[in-house]
Scaffold this motif. Sequence first.
Motif, PDB file in Angstrom:
ATOM      1  N   ARG A 162      -5.025   0.422   5.222  1.00 39.30           N
ATOM      2  CA  ARG A 162      -5.627   1.775   4.743  1.00 39.30           C
ATOM      3  C   ARG A 162      -7.026   1.453   4.311  1.00 39.30           C
ATOM      4  NH1 ARG A 162      -2.719   0.000   0.393  1.00 39.30           N
ATOM      5  NH2 ARG A 162      -3.559   0.147  -1.570  1.00 39.30           N
ATOM      6  N   SER A 163      -8.069   2.412   4.056  1.00 42.48           N
ATOM      7  CA  SER A 163      -9.279   2.373   3.582  1.00 42.48           C
ATOM      8  C   SER A 163      -9.114   2.220   2.009  1.00 42.48           C
ATOM      9  CB  SER A 163     -10.165   3.450   4.032  1.00 42.48           C
ATOM     10  OG  SER A 163     -10.242   3.520   5.269  1.00 42.48           O
ATOM     11  N   GLN A 188     -14.158  -1.468  -6.646  1.00 41.61           N
ATOM     12  CA  GLN A 188     -14.577  -0.237  -6.478  1.00 41.61           C
ATOM     13  C   GLN A 188     -16.240  -0.152  -7.048  1.00 41.61           C
ATOM     14  OE1 GLN A 188     -12.049   2.832  -7.972  1.00 41.61           O
ATOM     15  NE2 GLN A 188     -10.330   1.679  -7.142  1.00 41.61           N
ATOM     16  N   GLY A 189     -17.154   0.263  -6.488  1.00 40.91           N
ATOM     17  CA  GLY A 189     -18.662   0.266  -6.919  1.00 40.91           C
ATOM     18  C   GLY A 189     -19.431  -0.917  -6.427  1.00 40.91           C
ATOM     19  N   ASN A 235      -7.139   4.952  -3.337  1.00 44.72           N
ATOM     20  CA  ASN A 235      -6.307   4.091  -2.638  1.00 44.72           C
ATOM     21  C   ASN A 235      -6.778   2.815  -3.011  1.00 44.72           C
ATOM     22  OD1 ASN A 235      -4.643   5.690  -0.744  1.00 44.72           O
ATOM     23  ND2 ASN A 235      -6.732   6.357  -0.012  1.00 44.72           N
ATOM     24  N   PRO A 236      -6.668   2.407  -4.595  1.00 43.10           N
ATOM     25  CA  PRO A 236      -6.937   1.215  -4.935  1.00 43.10           C
ATOM     26  C   PRO A 236      -5.955   0.232  -4.549  1.00 43.10           C
ATOM     27  CG  PRO A 236      -5.947   2.437  -6.699  1.00 43.10           C
ATOM     28  CD  PRO A 236      -6.236   3.110  -5.577  1.00 43.10           C
ATOM     29  N   LEU A 237      -6.079  -1.197  -4.501  1.00 45.98           N
ATOM     30  CA  LEU A 237      -5.302  -2.369  -4.493  1.00 45.98           C
ATOM     31  C   LEU A 237      -4.254  -2.092  -5.343  1.00 45.98           C
ATOM     32  CD1 LEU A 237      -5.540  -4.838  -2.582  1.00 45.98           C
ATOM     33  CD2 LEU A 237      -6.258  -6.041  -4.830  1.00 45.98           C
ATOM     34  N   ASN A 238      -3.092  -2.547  -4.787  1.00 53.81           N
ATOM     35  CA  ASN A 238      -1.747  -2.406  -5.746  1.00 53.81           C
ATOM     36  C   ASN A 238      -0.856  -3.617  -5.271  1.00 53.81           C
ATOM     37  OD1 ASN A 238       0.350  -2.011  -3.509  1.00 53.81           O
ATOM     38  ND2 ASN A 238      -0.673   0.028  -3.423  1.00 53.81           N
ATOM     39  N   ASP A 239      -0.023  -3.811  -6.515  1.00 57.28           N
ATOM     40  CA  ASP A 239       0.620  -5.257  -6.487  1.00 57.28           C
ATOM     41  C   ASP A 239       1.455  -5.297  -5.223  1.00 57.28           C
ATOM     42  OD1 ASP A 239       0.351  -6.440  -9.027  1.00 57.28           O
ATOM     43  OD2 ASP A 239       1.203  -4.883  -9.784  1.00 57.28           O
TER      44      ASP A 239
END
Length: 482
Positions: free
Chosen positions: A397-398, A368-369, A403-407
Amino acid sequence: MYDNAFNQIERDLRAEEGVASELDYVEQTSWVLFLKYLHDLESERKDRAELDGETYSPIITGEFQWDRWAAPKTNGAFDHNAALTGDDLIAFVNDRLFPYLGKFKASATGPKTIEYKIGEIFSELRNKFRSGYILRDVLGQIDSLSFNTQAQRHELSQLYETRIRRMGNAGRNGGEYYTPRPLIRAMIKVTDPKIGETVYDGAVGSAGFLCEAYDYMRQGNLRAIDYETLQYNTFYGQEKKGLAYIIGIMNMILHGIQAPNLIHTNSLNENVLDIQEKDRHHVILANPPFGGGERKEVQQNFPIRTGETAYLFLQHFIRKLKAGGRAAVVIKNTFLSNSDQASVALRKELLETCDLHTILDCPQGTFQGAGVKTVVLFFEKGAATRQTWFYQLDPGRSMGKTNPLNDDDMRDFIDKQKTKADSPQSWTVLRSALDDATFDLSVKNPFAPEKEALRTPQKIIDDMLARDAETAEILETIRRLL
């Protein structure tokens, strides 16, 4: 309780003129947290010495001890009469406390000691509090926090990580301070560091890789000697920027590493030809800064000279690995295909000196960023590459702040990487299939459905005229019905 304390600190800092951003928030919270940690550590050491019938000599003495200036108490209750506040508190911190602590750097026995860390932090950092009344409130909140148990340190570390993530998101480059923890954990699972091995990050930032590696390696029932090894002889890092260095130390302390082996230096100032076996490590985990533009004298330290900081770091990492050592390094995806001389030469060196066994292609928005796409290079030093397994990560998904990356997103990659299986998202490329002139490693999924060929202008016009004729016929039919 800790969450409430952090939230109250944040509310207090909103009214502080000297704290203007998320970066300032974490920086100023860090030095106060660090001094409270030292107080609790010294109290623990003093109690242990008394139980052993020994005398303990404190590191911080006299009026500079936490319970003399930050949280003076009488009979266990806060002593308002003894507590400095307002301009007197700010003057004490700026003119006496920071200079006193900064001198520890010169008097410490070596850079791996807690005394040296104290001196480095407080000779680099500046107090940005202008209101002694707000600082007094913050001191009171942090005094309520405790570092005495692993559970307490874990809760504090999670809250601190949240602030680091927000700081990264608020910065111009989100990846500079915060690498998504699910990605870090996946990189650690693939490299699988073992107790007795050393783990290194030469661009340590907020020390996310080292903290997560510590959590990974301390699982299970550890012997006392294994715990000591993890504490003092496993995790090593270097960081150029003062703020990131301070945050990295604090983050490692909150995760339970009492005296982090972090050095405040630019790793790229080291001539890679001077690196000896004693300087090398078993595992390297890193997300070096992109872009940059290092000075000419820094580039002289590398056989492949370039202004791209990440390329210099990759050369540094290759030479810092022991024979048989494993690495996982984040880099811009353009490294795989750029045709400039440095990119080609570096790909050639990587393929010839290491087994580049896996490339993870990360989707846009993973960091992000940061406006660039990235890949993770997984390689082992000592044997040339024979084939490389690619995995194209697609969470479906975008990616973004909501909607950050998850495990769960990383689970399929981790499972398939063990056998390097082919799938719609993964494939293998033989080294012999690469162009020996360019060593191009572009991510080209052979299992992806082919895109339809673009229509010619004539075809587009024909289709438009056909649709117009069809529309006219429909309208004529409707008119007859009226």
